[in-house]
Design an enzyme around this catalytic site. Structure first.
Site, PDB file in Angstrom:
ATOM      1  N   HIS A  18       0.820  -1.213   0.000  1.00 30.67           N
ATOM      2  CA  HIS A  18       0.000   0.000   0.000  1.00 30.67           C
ATOM      3  C   HIS A  18       0.855   1.265   0.000  1.00 30.67           C
ATOM      4  CE1 HIS A  18      -3.427  -2.723   1.598  1.00 30.67           C
ATOM      5  NE2 HIS A  18      -3.424  -2.650   0.279  1.00 30.67           N
ATOM      6  N   HIS A  41      -7.593  -7.938  -8.137  1.00 27.49           N
ATOM      7  CA  HIS A  41      -7.942  -8.791  -6.997  1.00 27.49           C
ATOM      8  C   HIS A  41      -8.171  -7.846  -5.820  1.00 27.49           C
ATOM      9  CE1 HIS A  41      -5.866 -11.476  -9.758  1.00 27.49           C
ATOM     10  NE2 HIS A  41      -6.386 -12.519  -9.118  1.00 27.49           N
ATOM     11  N   SER A 102      -6.842  -1.886  -0.777  1.00 26.05           N
ATOM     12  CA  SER A 102      -6.380  -1.101  -1.934  1.00 26.05           C
ATOM     13  C   SER A 102      -7.507  -0.300  -2.608  1.00 26.05           C
ATOM     14  CB  SER A 102      -5.661  -2.007  -2.938  1.00 26.05           C
ATOM     15  OG  SER A 102      -6.415  -3.167  -3.224  1.00 26.05           O
ATOM     16  N   GLU A 120     -13.329  -8.356  -8.032  1.00 32.21           N
ATOM     17  CA  GLU A 120     -13.223  -9.282  -6.898  1.00 32.21           C
ATOM     18  C   GLU A 120     -14.137 -10.468  -7.180  1.00 32.21           C
ATOM     19  OE1 GLU A 120     -11.548  -9.842  -3.928  1.00 32.21           O
ATOM     20  OE2 GLU A 120     -12.899 -11.545  -3.847  1.00 32.21           O
ATOM     21  N   ASP A 145     -13.839 -12.716 -12.592  1.00 31.17           N
ATOM     22  CA  ASP A 145     -12.452 -13.175 -12.549  1.00 31.17           C
ATOM     23  C   ASP A 145     -11.489 -12.035 -12.943  1.00 31.17           C
ATOM     24  OD1 ASP A 145     -10.194 -14.885 -12.530  1.00 31.17           O
ATOM     25  OD2 ASP A 145     -10.391 -15.144 -14.693  1.00 31.17           O
ATOM     26  N   GLY A 146     -10.542 -11.757 -12.057  1.00 28.93           N
ATOM     27  CA  GLY A 146      -9.622 -10.651 -12.279  1.00 28.93           C
ATOM     28  C   GLY A 146      -8.682 -10.874 -13.457  1.00 28.93           C
ATOM     29  N   ASP A 166      -2.847  -8.401  -7.366  1.00 31.60           N
ATOM     30  CA  ASP A 166      -2.588  -8.825  -5.982  1.00 31.60           C
ATOM     31  C   ASP A 166      -3.325 -10.129  -5.685  1.00 31.60           C
ATOM     32  OD1 ASP A 166      -1.950  -8.795  -3.281  1.00 31.60           O
ATOM     33  OD2 ASP A 166      -3.463  -7.301  -2.763  1.00 31.60           O
TER      34      ASP A 166
HETATM   35  C1  LIG Z   1      -4.649 -10.427  -1.388  1.00 30.51           C
HETATM   36  S1  LIG Z   1      -6.368 -10.212  -1.489  1.00 30.51           S
HETATM   37  C2  LIG Z   1      -6.575  -8.607  -2.152  1.00 30.51           C
HETATM   38  C3  LIG Z   1      -6.240  -7.492  -1.249  1.00 30.51           C
HETATM   39  C4  LIG Z   1      -6.438  -6.115  -1.851  1.00 30.51           C
HETATM   40  N1  LIG Z   1      -5.837  -6.001  -3.180  1.00 30.51           N
HETATM   41  C5  LIG Z   1      -5.851  -5.077  -0.948  1.00 30.51           C
HETATM   42  O1  LIG Z   1      -4.691  -4.718  -1.113  1.00 30.51           O
HETATM   43  O2  LIG Z   1      -6.582  -4.602  -0.063  1.00 30.51           O
HETATM   44  C6  LIG Z   1      -6.780 -11.199  -2.887  1.00 30.51           C
HETATM   45  C7  LIG Z   1      -8.260 -11.150  -3.259  1.00 30.51           C
HETATM   46  O3  LIG Z   1      -8.425 -11.767  -4.519  1.00 30.51           O
HETATM   47  C8  LIG Z   1      -9.686 -12.430  -4.534  1.00 30.51           C
HETATM   48  N2  LIG Z   1      -9.619 -13.395  -5.652  1.00 30.51           N
HETATM   49  C9  LIG Z   1      -9.144 -14.653  -5.667  1.00 30.51           C
HETATM   50  N3  LIG Z   1      -9.132 -15.144  -6.921  1.00 30.51           N
HETATM   51  C10 LIG Z   1      -9.619 -14.155  -7.727  1.00 30.51           C
HETATM   52  C11 LIG Z   1      -9.815 -14.045  -9.129  1.00 30.51           C
HETATM   53  N4  LIG Z   1      -9.537 -15.047  -9.959  1.00 30.51           N
HETATM   54  N5  LIG Z   1     -10.303 -12.879  -9.613  1.00 30.51           N
HETATM   55  C12 LIG Z   1     -10.577 -11.835  -8.767  1.00 30.51           C
HETATM   56  N6  LIG Z   1     -10.406 -11.894  -7.441  1.00 30.51           N
HETATM   57  C13 LIG Z   1      -9.919 -13.029  -6.919  1.00 30.51           C
HETATM   58  C14 LIG Z   1      -9.801 -13.002  -3.154  1.00 30.51           C
HETATM   59  O4  LIG Z   1     -11.157 -13.246  -2.835  1.00 30.51           O
HETATM   60  C15 LIG Z   1      -9.168 -11.879  -2.314  1.00 30.51           C
HETATM   61  O5  LIG Z   1     -10.174 -11.003  -1.845  1.00 30.51           O
END
Ligand SMILES: C[S@@+](CC[C@H](N)C(=O)[O-])C[C@H]1O[C@@H](n2cnc3c(N)ncnc32)[C@H](O)[C@@H]1O
Length: 291
Positions: A18, A41, A102, A120, A145-146, A166
């Site tokens: 961050h 993500h 984030s 997300e 899907d990200g 992320d």
């Molecule tokens: C490390 S966390 C993200 C933290 C956030 N970026 C932050 O800094 O506050 C990863 C996130 O990705 C989500 N996630 C997992 N696989 C995903 C995908 N294929 N596409 C989008 N999100 C996904 C999870 O549910 C989780 O909330």
């Protein structure tokens, strides 16, 4: 998939990520042109540090809590760390009970001409994020899907912007997916700024990813690794890194300064370590490390 970021919110790895994100946004915002920010993500956007999850694994106590304690004591924080401390202080009138994800950090910095897309995949997290972002201009939350969103959304029409990648790293093949998707995205948008967070559990796997990212990036790339615990038997995540493709001007210097401070203040025992690798625009490498 059962990853819950609430267990890790505000830990040393979040602080590095961050601080680097805010530094990039601040520097990119110095020009008036519109920016597009994509968070592939995104998570839920805001974490309660007194929640059951955070209480079960209070990683934030060795992360953001130490930063905020230093800020309270009047420490001379490096600019990138100060920015994060100010953002966290703005959410906490009294004590430290909330940590921003984030999307919240990004949304609070959007100017009228900017826009952000937060992706997300977990329904519950996406619903919480949508509720948090309700009424915000220029913000879109997508429950999908990200990785697919990454390829469909770059390059954005603005042609200026930042992508934060992320992933949760629950899947053993995450580094392969990341290397492939990052290369595809950079090929589509060679001038985009890409910030990628990853854990360094298996150093060979992390180095292989870094080599693939350096191949994919046509110009500048910087890697900031923060080692919380240099003891190889350390429990939990001992090291994490933030990699920037096309870092904005001044980001590398600011992040390197933050890294040394974070290693000294968030490190376990006698202190952590750090590594900073920077391939400049002219192709020369600057490598600094304590590990
Ligand atoms: C490390 S966390 C993200 C933290 C956030 N970026 C932050 O800094 O506050 C990863 C996130 O990705 C989500 N996630 C997992 N696989 C995903 C995908 N294929 N596409 C989008 N999100 C996904 C999870 O549910 C989780 O909330």
């Amino acid at each position: 998939m059962n990853y819950r970021h609430a267990f890790h919110a505000g830990n040393f790895a979040d602080v590095l990520k961050h601080a680097g994100l805010l530094s990039a946004l601040d520097r990119m915002g110095a020009k008036d042109k519109p920016l597009c920010v994509l968070d592939t993500h995104a998570g839920r956007g805001r974490y309660e540090l007194d929640s059951a999850e955070a209480a079960r694994s209070p990683e934030w106590k060795d992360g953001i809590a130490r930063v905020m304690a230093a800020a309270r004591e009047g420490a001379d924080l490096p600019a990138a760390v100060r920015r994060l401390a100010d953002a966290v202080a703005a959410l906490n009138a009294d004590g430290l009970t909330v940590y921003p994800g984030s999307p919240l950090l990004v949304a609070d910095r959007l100017r009228p001409q900017d826009r952000a897309v937060f992706v997300e995949r977990q329904e519950g997290e996406a619903a919480a994020l949508s509720a948090l972002m309700r009424g915000r201009r220029g913000v879109e939350v997508r429950a999908e899907d990200g990785w697919a969103a990454l390829l469909s959304l770059v390059p954005p029409p603005e042609r200026r912007g930042l992508v934060l990648i992320d992933p949760p790293f629950e899947d053993r093949r995450e580094f392969q997916t990341l290397s492939r998707r990052l290369a595809q995205a950079v090929r589509r948008w060679p001038t985009g700024v890409f910030l990628v967070w990853y854990p360094v559990k298996d150093r060979d796997a992390a180095r292989a990813f870094e080599a693939a990212a350096a191949d994919a990036a046509q110009r500048e790339i910087a890697i900031a690794e923060l080692v919380r615990d240099t003891d190889p038997r350390a429990a939990g995540l001992a090291s994490a890194a933030l990699l920037a493709v096309n870092p904005p001007w001044g980001w590398a210097e600011e992040t390197a300064a933050a890294l040394a401070w974070l290693a000294a203040h968030l490190g376990a025992g006698a202190g952590g370590g750090w590594r900073f690798d920077h391939r400049r625009e002219d192709g020369t490498w600057d490598t600094r490390a304590t590990i």
